[in-house]
Design an enzyme around this catalytic site. Sequence first.
Site, PDB file in Angstrom:
ATOM      1  N   GLU A  99       0.838  -1.213   0.000  1.00 59.11           N
ATOM      2  CA  GLU A  99       0.000   0.000   0.000  1.00 59.11           C
ATOM      3  C   GLU A  99       0.865   1.252   0.000  1.00 59.11           C
ATOM      4  O   GLU A  99       2.006   1.224   0.451  1.00 59.11           O
ATOM      5  CB  GLU A  99      -0.887   0.012   1.253  1.00 59.11           C
ATOM      6  N   ASP A 100       0.299   2.329  -0.483  1.00 63.15           N
ATOM      7  CA  ASP A 100       1.025   3.606  -0.419  1.00 63.15           C
ATOM      8  C   ASP A 100       0.829   4.275   0.938  1.00 63.15           C
ATOM      9  O   ASP A 100       1.760   4.818   1.507  1.00 63.15           O
ATOM     10  CB  ASP A 100       0.594   4.549  -1.556  1.00 63.15           C
ATOM     11  N   ASP A 103      -4.252   4.996   6.603  1.00 60.42           N
ATOM     12  CA  ASP A 103      -4.830   6.190   7.215  1.00 60.42           C
ATOM     13  C   ASP A 103      -5.788   5.744   8.329  1.00 60.42           C
ATOM     14  O   ASP A 103      -5.343   5.341   9.402  1.00 60.42           O
ATOM     15  CB  ASP A 103      -5.538   6.954   6.083  1.00 60.42           C
TER      16      ASP A 103
END
Length: 180
Positions: A99-100, A103
Amino acid sequence: MLEKDIQQVLFTQEQISGRVKEIAQEIQRDYQGGEIMLISVLRGSFVFMADLCRAIDLPCTVDFMAVSSYGKGTSSSGQVQITKDLSEDISGRDIIVVEDILDSGNTLSYLLKLLEHRRPASIRLCTLLDKPERRVKPVQVHYCGFSIPDAFVVGYGLDYAERYRNLPYIGILKPEVYGG
Ligand code: PRP
């Protein structure tokens, strides 16, 4: 041209590339003698995925999936829909979800559970960025590039309104760009 919208560079190309190599070495050590399958969650992770997989010297396959989340930011309802599923079967495989950014954790907690039901041999999460203070749902992170504060970051795959993904570094967007 894109740079005029950036308030501050958070991580330079060099810093990112150094950290990606370190993560790749960690993965290499952990999976020595094995074979891994990297799963990139589109779209944000495509740049990280491309650099990470090339830095890992292990037998490795790649696959891609895409999800859309509803209620992000404001209500965080955590409803996630798969818009593109994997092409490969993951049962019995050692998979790493790439994943980037992590959050609220809504997307990943849903996705990891869904993938676990498909009975991989093992499943781990590798995220380039983590915003721990935003977490609503707990998610176990095995490999993390950088922990960052709650700022609007773009570049290296991350977007605002689908733009800035092609910035080679990670920067904080000027608030006036998104009306903040
Ligand atoms: C980002 C990121 C994760 C998710 C994380 O994707 O790639 O999938 O948000 O947020 P959460 O922890 O609050 O669930 P985004 O929805 O921005 O889509 P994109 O990858 O196509 O940019």
